[in-house]
Design a protein around this motif. Structure first.
Motif, mmCIF file in Angstrom:
data_model
loop_
_atom_site.group_PDB
_atom_site.id
_atom_site.type_symbol
_atom_site.label_atom_id
_atom_site.label_comp_id
_atom_site.label_asym_id
_atom_site.label_seq_id
_atom_site.Cartn_x
_atom_site.Cartn_y
_atom_site.Cartn_z
ATOM 1 N N SER A 66 -65.299 55.678 -45.864
ATOM 2 C CA SER A 66 -65.846 56.755 -45.031
ATOM 3 C C SER A 66 -66.407 56.174 -43.738
ATOM 4 N N ALA A 67 -66.531 57.024 -42.738
ATOM 5 C CA ALA A 67 -67.194 56.621 -41.501
ATOM 6 C C ALA A 67 -68.560 57.291 -41.460
ATOM 7 N N VAL A 68 -69.573 56.519 -41.099
ATOM 8 C CA VAL A 68 -70.934 57.058 -41.083
ATOM 9 C C VAL A 68 -71.517 56.864 -39.689
ATOM 10 N N CYS A 69 -72.143 57.901 -39.180
ATOM 11 C CA CYS A 69 -72.793 57.825 -37.877
ATOM 12 C C CYS A 69 -74.261 58.186 -38.056
ATOM 13 N N LEU A 70 -75.138 57.250 -37.728
ATOM 14 C CA LEU A 70 -76.577 57.498 -37.784
ATOM 15 C C LEU A 70 -77.018 57.926 -36.395
ATOM 16 N N GLU B 37 -66.443 52.349 -40.959
ATOM 17 C CA GLU B 37 -67.394 51.737 -40.031
ATOM 18 C C GLU B 37 -68.691 52.547 -39.972
ATOM 19 N N LEU B 38 -69.738 51.836 -39.628
ATOM 20 C CA LEU B 38 -71.055 52.450 -39.476
ATOM 21 C C LEU B 38 -71.434 52.387 -38.007
ATOM 22 N N SER C 114 -80.047 48.893 -39.499
ATOM 23 C CA SER C 114 -79.036 49.437 -40.396
ATOM 24 C C SER C 114 -77.837 48.508 -40.505
ATOM 25 N N GLY C 115 -77.739 47.541 -39.606
ATOM 26 C CA GLY C 115 -76.573 46.665 -39.603
ATOM 27 C C GLY C 115 -75.324 47.399 -39.178
ATOM 28 N N ALA C 116 -75.477 48.293 -38.198
ATOM 29 C CA ALA C 116 -74.339 49.099 -37.773
ATOM 30 C C ALA C 116 -73.270 48.224 -37.126
ATOM 31 N N ASP C 117 -72.032 48.627 -37.304
ATOM 32 C CA ASP C 117 -70.947 47.886 -36.669
ATOM 33 C C ASP C 117 -70.951 48.093 -35.167
ATOM 34 N N ARG C 118 -71.257 49.302 -34.761
ATOM 35 C CA ARG C 118 -71.374 49.585 -33.324
ATOM 36 C C ARG C 118 -72.648 50.382 -33.104
#
Lengths: 335, 458
Positions: B418-422, B280-281, B432-436
Motif C-alpha cells: 500500500s501507499a501511505v501519505c502522512l 512507499e511512505l 516516521s522514516g518516510a521515503d519522501r
C-alpha cells in the motif's frame, strides 16, 4: 476490583432495563383484569392479540428505521394507500395473489420513495416522511374519490382462525417481528443499521454506504407496512378512510418503549428488545383500554398514548445521559 | 481535477546511438501546454513519437487516458496530431480551404464555398485571428502557419497536439496571437505538447516545462517562475538540492503509481502534483492545511482516510469483534448471516497483535481507553488493506503509544504494497522514516526535504 464493580453495576443495570417493561406489563395486566375479572377468557385474549397484530407488524419495520437514526411519519398514509390499491384490485375481481402483489408493490414503492428522499436527496427523515404522508394520503383519497375504493367483505377474517388462543394475524405479526429480530441480530445488514444509527461518522469512516443502508431500512419498512395493510384488509375487508394518526403514534411509542433506540448492549439485547417491543405494544393497548374504560372516550386513548410516548422519551434521554457519563468519554484525554 | 491524457512511467527509449530517454516519468494533463526542453533533438523527438504513438518504449509503460498502451489502436485513445506548420497545410490554397481540407481528403466536394467562407469569418473573429479566410496561406509568416494548423487540429477535435521542435521567432504581436490561441484551445480541452531547444520560447507558451538532459528528466516546474527561480530550480548548484531534486524525480523502486493528485493546492499557487507509488511512505507537511482539505475530497473504494477525532473511529455500542469487521462484515458472513467463528478468530488475532486480551470478553466498546479505540480502528485498516491511506493530521490526537501503533500499521501496510501519505499541518518531525518528505513552502511548490529516506525505528 474497580473494573469488577463496574461490570456488576452494568449487569444490575442491564437486568433492570431488561425487566422494566415486562414488569410494567404484568402490573398493568393485573390491575386491568382485577377490575374486569369477567374478561379473563380465551376469547378476550384472542381478540386482544388480534387487535395488536397490525401494530406489531408496523413496529417491526419502524424499529429498523429508528435503529438507523430515522423516523417515519408516513405509516398511516402508506397503510391507507396500500389498502385502497388492494381494494381496487379486489373490486375488479382479480386473483387474490394479484391483489396481494399489488399491495406489496405499493408498499415497496412507498418505502423506496421515502428511502430515496432521505438517503439520496438528503432530506431530513422528519420532513421527508411528514411530506410524503400527505402525498400517500392524497393519492389514496384521489383513488377513493374517483370511485376506485370498494369495500370487500371477507367471509373468514384472519382473526377468526386460531391456534389455541392465538389468532393467525397475531402469529403472522410475531413471525414478522422474529424475522426483524433475526435480521437485526444475526445479519451484517442489521449490524450496519445499528452502526449507522448509533455513530454515523464512525460508520462512514469504516466505509459503510450510509445512504444505501438507510434506503434499505425504509424499503423494509414499506414492506412491513404492506403486510400490516394486508392483515387489516384480510380482517375487515374495508379500509380506514383517513390517515390513522393513532397508529403512527402508537408505533413510535412502542419502538421507543421497546428500547430499540436506547444504549443497551446490542449484542446481548436485540432479542430482548424485540420482546420488549411486543410487550410495549400490548402495554399500550391495555393502557388505552384502561383509559377508555375510565373516561368513556376514544379521544382519551390518543392522549394516553402521547403521555406514554413523552415518558418513554424522557426515560430514554435520562438513560442515555447516564450511560454517556459512565462510559467516561469526556475524560479520555485526562487519562 | 484535470484528467491525465498521457503518462510515461519509467520509460526508456533506445536508438542505434544508445538510450535517448532514460527512466522518464512524465504526465500530460488535459487543458495544459507542456513544454519539453532539450538541447539535443533525440530525447524530444523520441518523446514526441511516444505521444504520437509512433514508437513504443523499450522499457517502462506508457498510459493514455489512464490505460496502459501496448501498440493496439482503440477508439478510447485520445486523438493525437503533430503540428509542424506545414504538416497538413497547402501553400497554394486559401486559409478557409486549408482549414477544411483534412488530411487524406481529396477534394472539397459537397461544400458550399460561400457558406464556408462565412463560417470561417466567424471562426476567425471568435479565435482572434486577424486574417481574411480568402487570403492565400503563402502570404502568412511561418509562425502563423502553426496557428492555423492548431486551429485545424481543434476543428478535428484532436485531444493532444504535438508541436514538435518549435523554434520560430516572431514579433510581439505574432507571439501574443499564438499564445492567446494556445491558451484558448487548451482551455477548451486540447492539450499541447511543445518541444524546443529554445528555453525562452517555451517559457512564453507553456504552463509547465520539463527539463531533459541526456535523455533524463531533470525537473518539471511551472513556467511562470521568475528567471532567478527558474535558473535555481533548473540548475541547482548545491549538492544537497541536487540530491533532493534527484530523489524527488527518481521513481521509487518497483514503482507503480497507485494514486495521483494532479492539482494539489499548496500555498498561494496551485498546480503541483503528488504521486503515491506502491509500497512507499510519503510525508506531506502542509502548514496552510489546504492540501489536506483537497485530499479529503478524493474518493474511491481503495482510498482510506485516518483522521481525527478519535471519538468517531469506532461504534461504541458494537462489540470489539463487530468494530474490527465493520465495513467488511460481508467477508465474515454467509448469505448475509454473520458467522461467529471468523469473528472470534479475528478478535483473537487482534488481541495477540495488540498484546492484550481485554477485548475478548467485552460486549461493547464503551469503556475502552483512547489507545484501545485507536488500536481497533488501525487494525480494521490493516484488515481492510487499502491501496492508498491518507493519515490526515492525526499527530495531534495521538499519544506516544497510539503513534507507535499507527507507525506499526503504516509499516505493515507499506510492506504489503500500500501507499501511505502522512499529512500534517504542523511543521514538525514525524520521525516516521518516510521515503519522501515534502514541505509546502507557500509558493505552490512541494519542496522535497533532505531528511527523507530514514527508516523508522519502532
Amino acid at each position: 476490583m474497580k473494573r469488577l464493580s463496574g461490570l456488576c453495576g452494568n449487569t444490575r443495570r442491564g437486568l433492570w432495563n431488561d425487566a422494566f417493561i415486562p414488569l410494567l406489563l404484568m402490573i398493568v395486566l393485573l390491575l386491568f383484569f382485577h377490575g374486569h375479572p369477567h374478561l379473563v377468557t380465551a376469547l378476550y385474549f384472542s381478540s386482544l392479540f388480534s387487535s395488536i397484530a397490525q401494530l406489531l407488524i408496523i413496529v417491526s419495520g419502524l424499529s429498523l428505521i429508528m435503529g438507523c437514526g430515522g423516523i417515519d411519519f408516513s405509516i398511516g398514509g402508506q397503510v391507507f394507500l396500500i389498502v385502497v390499491s388492494m381494494s381496487l384490485c379486489a373490486g375488479r375481481q382479480t386473483s387474490p395473489a394479484l391483489t396481494l402483489l399489488a399491495g406489496l408493490s405499493v408498499g415497496l414503492l412507498c418505502g423506496c420513495v421515502n428511502g430515496l428522499l432521505v438517503a439520496v436527496l438528503g432530506v431530513p427523515s422528519f420532513i421527508a416522511t411528514f411530506a410524503s404522508s400527505f402525498v400517500f394520503n392524497g393519492a389514496a383519497k384521489t383513488l377513493v374519490s374517483a370511485g376506485a375504493y370498494i369495500s370487500v367483505l371477507t367471509d373468514t377474517p384472519l382473526s377468526s382462525i386460531r391456534l389455541s388462543v392465538f389468532p393467525l394475524d397475531f402469529l403472522i405479526a410475531l413471525a414478522v417481528l422474529a424475522l426483524t429480530g433475526f435480521l437485526l441480530n444475526r445479519t451484517y445488514w442489521g449490524r450496519y443499521i445499528l452502526a449507522v444509527g448509533t455513530n454515523e461518522p464512525a460508520a462512514r469512516r469504516a466505509g459503510l454506504h450510509i445512504g444505501r443502508i438507510q434506503w434499505s431500512a425504509y424499503t423494509y419498512s414499506g414492506l412491513t407496512n404492506a403486510l400490516a395493510a394486508m392483515v387489516l384488509f384480510a380482517n375487515e375487508g374495508l379500509a380506514i378512510t383517513s390517515v390513522d394518526t393513532e397508529l403512527m403514534l402508537s408505533a413510535i411509542a412502542a419502538v421507543v418503549m421497546g428500547n430499540s433506540n436506547l444504549l443497551c448492549d446490542i449484542n446481548r439485547s436485540v432479542r430482548v428488545k424485540i420482546a420488549h417491543i411486543a410487550a410495549a405494544v400490548l402495554l399500550l393497548r391495555l393502557a388505552n383500554l384502561c383509559a377508555g374504560e375510565v373516561f368513556h372516550s376514544d379521544y382519551v386513548q390518543q392522549i394516553t398514548t402521547s403521555v406514554i410516548l413523552f415518558l418513554a422519551f424522557a426515560l430514554d434521554r435520562r438513560t442515555r445521559r447516564r450511560e454517556q457519563r459512565k462510559s467516561g468519554i469526556a475524560d479520555w484525554k485526562s487519562r | 481535477m484535470r484528467a491525465e491524457l498521457f503518462r510515461a512511467q519509467g520509460v526508456d527509449v533506445l536508438s542505434e546511438q544508445g538510450a535517448v530517454l532514460r527512466n522518464i516519468c512524465l504526465s500530460l494533463y488535459e487543458n495544459e501546454v507542456l513544454g519539453v526542453y532539450d538541447v539535443y533533438n533525440g530525447g524530444k523527438q523520441a518523446l514526441s513519437e511516444l505521444v504520437e504513438r509512433r514508437r513504443l518504449p523499450s522499457a517502462g509503460t506508457v498510459f493514455f487516458s489512464g490505460l496502459p498502451y501496448s501498440g493496439e489502436n482503440a477508439e478510447t485513445l485520445p486523438r493525437v496530431r503533430r503540428v509542424s506548420g506545414h504538416e497538413t497545410l497547402n501553400d497554394s490554397l486559401s486559409l478557409w480551404e486549408n482549414l477544411l481540407l483534412r488530411s487524406g481528403q481529396r477534394g472539397l466536394k459537397r461544400v458550399s464555398p460561400r457558406s464556408m467562407r462565412r463560417c470561417m469569418v466567424t471562426l476567425f473573429r471568435e479565435y482572434g485571428i486577424p486574417f481574411s479566410p480568402e487570403q492565400a496561406l503563402r502570404s502568412l509568416p511561418p509562425i502563423d502557419h502553426f496557428m492555423l494548423e492548431l486551429l485545424k487540429a481543434h476543428l478535428e477535435r484532436v485531444d493532444i497536439a504535438v508541436v514538435s521542435d518549435f523554434n520560430l521567432d516572431g514579433d510581439s504581436e505574432q507571439t501574443d496571437r499564438l499564445r492567446r490561441l494556445m491558451r484558448r484551445l487548451s482551455s477548451e480541452g486540447m492539450s499541447i505538447l511543445v518541444t524546443s531547444h529554445r528555453f525562452e520560447l517555451l517559457r512564453r507558451y507553456a504552463d509547465r516545462i520539463a527539463l531533459l538532459s541526456n535523455g533524463t528528466l531533470l525537473k518539471i516546474f511551472p513556467a511562470k517562475l521568475s528567471p532567478a527561480d527558474l535558473l535555481k530550480r533548473a540548475f541547482p548548484g548545491a549538492a544537497g538540492e541536487e540530491a533532493a531534486a534527484r530523489h524527488h524525480t527518481e521513481p521509487f523502486e518497483s514503482a507503480s503509481v497507485l494514486c495521483t493528485v494532479p492539482e494539489l493546492p499548496v500555498g498561494e499557487a496551485a498546480g503541483t502534483g503528488l504521486t503515491l507509488r506502491r509500497g512507499e511512505l510519503v510525508e506531506l507537511l502542509d502548514p496552510s492545511g489546504s492540501a489536506a482539505q483537497h485530499l479529503k475530497l478524493r474518493k474511491g473504494s481503495d482510498i482510506c482516510f485516518l483522521n481525527a477525532p478519535v471519538a468517531g473511529l469506532i461504534v461504541e455500542e458494537l462489540s470489539p469483534a463487530d468494530n474490527l469487521c465493520l465495513g467488511m462484515m460481508e467477508r465474515v458472513s454467509r448469505h448475509g448471516v454473520l458467522r461467529e467463528r471468523p469473528q472470534e478468530l479475528i478478535l483473537q488475532e487482534f488481541a495477540e497483535w495488540y498484546g492484550s486480551d481485554i477485548f475478548l470478553e467485552r460486549k461493547n466498546c464503551r469503556n475502552l481507553n483512547p489507545t484501545e479505540r485507536i488500536a481497533i480502528a488501525l487494525y480494521r485498516l490493516r484488515l481492510r488493506h487499502p491501496k492508498v491511506l491518507f493519515c490526515m493530521d492525526v499527530r495531534r490526537e495521538l499519544n506516544p503509544s497510539s503513534r507507535k501503533l499507527m507507525l506499526r500499521v503504516v509499516r505493515e501496510l507499506t510492506k504489503s504494497g500500500s501507499a501511505v501519505c502522512l499529512v500534517d499541518t504542523n511543521d514538525g518531525d514525524y520521525e516516521s522514516g518516510a521515503d519522501r518528505v515534502f514541505v509546502a513552502d507557500g509558493s505552490g511548490i512541494l519542496k522535497p526535504r533532505e531528511s527523507a529516506g530514514k527508516r523508522w525505528d519502532v
